[in-house]
Scaffold this motif. Structure first.
Motif, short mmCIF file in Angstrom:
data_model
loop_
_atom_site.label_atom_id
_atom_site.label_comp_id
_atom_site.label_asym_id
_atom_site.label_seq_id
_atom_site.Cartn_x
_atom_site.Cartn_y
_atom_site.Cartn_z
N UNK A 66 0.83 -1.25 0.09
CA UNK A 66 0.02 -0.10 -0.05
C UNK A 66 0.82 1.38 -0.05
N UNK A 67 1.94 1.23 0.73
CA UNK A 67 2.88 2.46 1.03
C UNK A 67 3.53 2.66 -0.38
N UNK A 68 3.83 1.45 -1.01
CA UNK A 68 4.46 1.98 -2.38
C UNK A 68 3.78 2.00 -3.58
N UNK A 69 2.28 1.95 -3.11
CA UNK A 69 1.27 2.24 -4.27
C UNK A 69 1.58 1.00 -5.42
N UNK A 70 1.81 -0.33 -4.91
CA UNK A 70 1.87 -1.28 -5.81
C UNK A 70 0.75 -2.03 -6.02
N UNK A 71 -0.48 -2.05 -5.09
CA UNK A 71 -1.40 -2.73 -5.17
C UNK A 71 -2.30 -2.86 -6.20
N UNK A 72 -2.24 -1.90 -7.24
CA UNK A 72 -3.00 -2.04 -8.48
C UNK A 72 -2.43 -2.33 -9.58
N UNK A 73 -1.13 -2.83 -9.53
CA UNK A 73 -0.42 -3.09 -10.66
C UNK A 73 -0.81 -4.45 -11.47
N UNK A 117 7.22 -0.52 -13.98
CA UNK A 117 6.06 -1.45 -13.73
C UNK A 117 6.42 -2.69 -13.13
N UNK A 118 7.57 -3.18 -13.63
CA UNK A 118 7.96 -4.47 -13.07
C UNK A 118 8.16 -4.21 -11.68
N UNK A 119 8.76 -3.05 -11.02
CA UNK A 119 8.99 -2.96 -9.70
C UNK A 119 7.86 -2.93 -8.74
N UNK A 120 6.59 -2.42 -9.33
CA UNK A 120 5.35 -2.23 -8.44
C UNK A 120 4.72 -3.75 -8.58
N UNK A 121 4.83 -4.30 -9.74
CA UNK A 121 4.22 -5.59 -10.33
C UNK A 121 4.52 -6.76 -9.16
N UNK A 122 5.85 -6.67 -9.03
CA UNK A 122 6.57 -7.80 -8.26
C UNK A 122 6.26 -7.65 -6.67
#
Length: 389
Positions: A66-73, A117-122
């Motif tokens: 959540x903090x890295x805003x990765x949840x919607x990837x 994109x890969x960073x938040x996806x992983x």
């Protein structure tokens, strides 16, 4: 009809049975059964402790996501197919193109490269795979223990309930993500693509509820019975009630933290103890109807979280002061002191996170502090349970 002599013979049965239980063979058999049951309980206890630790890890991963805003990837959810990440460049581009169709990319991340994109996806992928691993770590041993007959009837009911919660948690997580993938009205200049704070709080709340239940039962199996017992005096009763109240307060405070995270409310009024030099900010009731402010106004959610956090600290101080004059055994005393220390540390982390404008490492540590506070409260409750006559 029985004769009087027959009745006398019947009366001798308990005496004869008592004598037979004192024979070496039966005593050895009884000791063997007790040892076997103890070994089974400890195996179940360690399994539950491992599962609770994995749930704690999921809370940490979810917070960082959540903090890295990765949840919607990851814009799709497939229980089996979703377990394999993209491998080729073509697969990565296909996944990236799907992400581009949703508001987060269109409004916030148009400058994203495939590497970004890969960073938040992983990050989101790790969170989802960890959740699946929890399921395997729970269901497979549970099936083995059940098959071996190690589960009592109450334990069977609990395991079915916990297993249902784990499945429900996965479905709830996807329901939460879906709330952040919906299209946004282009005319709404204040709209931000993010998950619903209500669903985020529900997702975290279920995780903490599951963690507390499993951890409590793990300690129930693993902690040895205290050699010291005390009577249920008025002071001990206050300590017991205080620990239960503290558990509820800590849980509610953690849920209020989810509302803060969901609304990015940690980025408003970054001062302490006052908010913009006021104890009560002017916009605390800016929304109508007024009840909406509790859940949808960033100022109000931050204010409420502050008040709840301070209340938890006060409740911990009360529990510590009540426990101090009681002759608690060393392990229970250690639990009380650890609880007091963790409460001070947690408040310090919360204030530091606010003043530093919510850096990821501090915010994640603060979230884990809430789980630690819950854990120590559960530990104290178990210790109190073991010393009361």
């Amino acid at each position: 009809m029985f004769h009087i002599s027959s009745l006398r013979q019947l009366n001798k049965i308990p005496v004869l049975l008592g004598r037979s239980l004192r024979t070496p063979a039966l005593r050895k058999s009884f000791s063997s059964e007790v040892a076997k049951q103890s070994k089974q309980d400890r195996a179940i206890g360690w399994w539950l402790l491992g599962c609770s630790g994995m749930v704690m890890g999921a809370v940490l991963l979810g917070g960082v996501t959540r903090l890295t805003e990765s949840g919607l990837s990851m814009v799709e959810w497939n229980l089996i197919k979703g377990m394999r990440p993209p491998r080729s460049e073509e697969e990565w581009n296909t996944m990236f193109e799907k992400y581009k169709q949703f508001p987060e990319y269109q409004l916030l991340h148009q400058d994203f490269t495939l590497s970004d994109f890969k960073r938040i996806f992983y990050m989101e992928y790790a969170h989802r795979m960890w959740g699946r691993t929890i399921g395997l770590a729970f269901y497979i041993p549970a099936a083995i223990f059940w098959y071996k007959g190690w589960f009592s009837r109450p334990m069977k009911i609990r395991s079915v309930f916990w297993g249902s919660l784990i499945l429900g948690q996965g479905l709830l997580g996807w329901w939460m993500v879906k709330s952040g993938l919906k299209q946004i009205d282009e005319n709404d200049t204040n709209a931000v693509p993010r998950v619903s704070q209500y669903r985020l709080a529900a997702h975290l709340g279920l995780a903490l509820f599951l963690y507390t239940l499993i951890f409590y039962n793990a300690l129930k199996k693993l902690l040895p019975q205290s050699s010291t017992t005390i009577s249920l005096s008025k002071q001990v009763k206050r300590l017991k009630q205080g620990s239960h109240t503290l558990l509820l307060l800590t849980y509610v405070t953690a849920l209020s933290g989810a509302l803060v995270a969901g609304l990015d409310a940690g980025l408003v009024y970054n001062s302490f103890p006052k908010m913009a030099n006021k104890w009560i900010p002017d916009d605390i009731l800016a929304l109508n109807p007024k009840i909406k402010n509790i859940f949808e106004n960033p100022t109000t959610t931050q204010f409420n979280h502050r008040v709840l956090g301070t209340t938890v600290l006060g409740m911990v101080a009360f529990v510590w002061s009540v426990a101090r004059p009681i002759g608690l055994p060393p392990r229970a005393r250690l639990a009380v002191n650890c609880l007091a220390g963790m409460a001070v540390l947690q408040v310090t982390l919360g204030i530091s996170t606010l003043l530093a404008y919510v850096p990821t490492y501090l915010a994640a540590t603060h979230q884990m502090g809430s789980v630690s506070l819950l854990s120590l409260t559960v530990w104290l409750m178990q210790e109190i349970r073991r010393i009361i006559k």
